[in-house]
Design an enzyme around this catalytic site. Structure first.
Site, PDB file in Angstrom:
ATOM      1  N   LYS A  19     -11.297  59.430  63.071  1.00  0.00           N
ATOM      2  CA  LYS A  19     -11.169  60.677  62.319  1.00  0.00           C
ATOM      3  C   LYS A  19     -10.852  60.517  60.873  1.00  0.00           C
ATOM      4  CE  LYS A  19      -7.403  62.643  64.679  1.00  0.00           C
ATOM      5  NZ  LYS A  19      -7.008  61.131  65.249  1.00  0.00           N
ATOM      6  N   ARG A  94      -2.140  69.170  67.074  1.00  0.00           N
ATOM      7  CA  ARG A  94      -2.129  68.528  68.286  1.00  0.00           C
ATOM      8  C   ARG A  94      -1.605  69.126  69.437  1.00  0.00           C
ATOM      9  NH1 ARG A  94      -1.788  63.290  65.080  1.00  0.00           N
ATOM     10  NH2 ARG A  94      -2.139  61.587  66.552  1.00  0.00           N
TER      11      ARG A  94
HETATM   12  P1  AMP Z   1      -1.633  59.595  63.332  1.00  0.00           P
HETATM   13  O1  AMP Z   1      -1.739  58.853  62.217  1.00  0.00           O
HETATM   14  O2  AMP Z   1      -2.563  60.939  63.211  1.00  0.00           O
HETATM   15  O3  AMP Z   1      -2.409  58.853  64.766  1.00  0.00           O
HETATM   16  O4  AMP Z   1      -0.289  59.808  63.617  1.00  0.00           O
HETATM   17  C1  AMP Z   1       0.873  58.980  63.707  1.00  0.00           C
HETATM   18  C2  AMP Z   1       1.990  59.632  64.561  1.00  0.00           C
HETATM   19  O5  AMP Z   1       2.708  60.768  63.710  1.00  0.00           O
HETATM   20  C3  AMP Z   1       1.652  60.501  65.676  1.00  0.00           C
HETATM   21  O6  AMP Z   1       1.572  59.442  67.065  1.00  0.00           O
HETATM   22  C4  AMP Z   1       2.949  61.333  66.087  1.00  0.00           C
HETATM   23  O7  AMP Z   1       4.280  60.498  66.247  1.00  0.00           O
HETATM   24  C5  AMP Z   1       3.024  61.814  64.436  1.00  0.00           C
HETATM   25  N1  AMP Z   1       2.222  63.061  64.206  1.00  0.00           N
HETATM   26  C6  AMP Z   1       1.068  63.041  63.546  1.00  0.00           C
HETATM   27  N2  AMP Z   1       0.625  64.216  63.564  1.00  0.00           N
HETATM   28  C7  AMP Z   1       1.171  65.005  64.396  1.00  0.00           C
HETATM   29  C8  AMP Z   1       1.349  66.294  64.988  1.00  0.00           C
HETATM   30  N3  AMP Z   1       0.284  67.261  64.308  1.00  0.00           N
HETATM   31  N4  AMP Z   1       2.142  66.904  65.576  1.00  0.00           N
HETATM   32  C9  AMP Z   1       3.049  65.925  66.153  1.00  0.00           C
HETATM   33  N5  AMP Z   1       3.061  64.735  65.677  1.00  0.00           N
HETATM   34  C10 AMP Z   1       2.520  64.042  64.816  1.00  0.00           C
END
Ligand code: AMP
Length: 221
Positions: A19, A94
């Protein structure tokens, strides 16, 4: 669809469905602001800010950062003048609570969402993709390759290829579990609001982008 149409979009999907890549392409094509909470948090961690210190341990384990921390961060960003022309939220919301708070923030700004694109890929393929995801320590290039190939370093600058801490095999499975337990409910949440568009995320990045574009375009027609 003209280049000047506004778009207010949420990209939904498990970690590793691509995404982020698709969101970047929408940003390049339409100039809508790309808001990736994962990127914002990683930057805060690397700069050692207060937010980064709060978030780091959750991120390394593959857990979600507490809702209020992340809602505040996104609300502030959405208030930016540049978001009036459109934005793509990538990795947010999320949880159902985050989605409710997002509705509240967007209501106050009088900028309702146009569509929520759910990118869907089977778990086995996600595990395979994430375990092949490497990033160059030096130039930041993302590379998809086997562990063996990664050991020869970055093809662009020769830097070491490393895995994100949360792309370690055990953490990948945990992140998928967190997605199922906390995020998947958003599919029903947005379906009820009539905003959900499902896109098959298997196939090449170009094929998937064609489907994303069509979904966005049909929704704006
Ligand atoms: P991503 O790169 O989107 O996979 O995000 C990496 C990490 O950041 C996730 O595994 C969460 O620990 C944290 N994170 C990112 N977006 C969120 C969100 N909307 N709510 C909570 N934690 C988040």
């Amino acid at each position: 669809m003209g280049q000047n149409r506004s778009g207010r979009i949420v990209m939904l999907g498990a970690p590793g469905v691509g995404k982020g890549t698709q969101a970047k392409r929408l940003h390049v094509e339409f100039d809508w602001v790309h808001i990736s909470t994962g990127d914002m948090l990683r930057e805060a961690v690397s700069r050692g800010t207060e937010l980064g210190k709060q978030a780091q341990a959750f991120m390394e384990k593959g857990d979600l950062v507490p809702d209020d921390v992340i809602v505040g961060l996104v609300a502030e960003r959405l208030n930016g003048q540049d978001c009036k022309e459109g934005f793509i939220l990538d990795g947010f919301p999320r949880t159902v609570y985050q989605a409710e708070q997002l509705d509240r923030v967007l209501d106050d700004l009088n900028m309702p969402l146009d569509s929520v694109i759910s990118v869907e890929v089977p778990d086995e393929e996600i595990i395979d993709r994430l375990s092949r995801r490497w990033v160059c320590e030096k130039c930041g290039q993302m590379v998809s390759c086997s562990e063996n190939e990664a050991s020869s370093g970055c093809s662009q600058c020769g830097g070491n290829l490393i895995r994100r801490k949360d792309d370690q095999p055990e953490t990948i499975k945990y992140r998928l579990q967190v997605y199922q337990e906390r995020t998947q409910a958003l599919i029903g949440y947005y379906e009820k609001k009539g905003l959900l568009l499902k896109v098959d995320g298997t196939g090449s990045m170009d094929d998937v982008y064609d489907k994303v574009r069509i979904a966005v375009k049909d929704n704006q027609a």
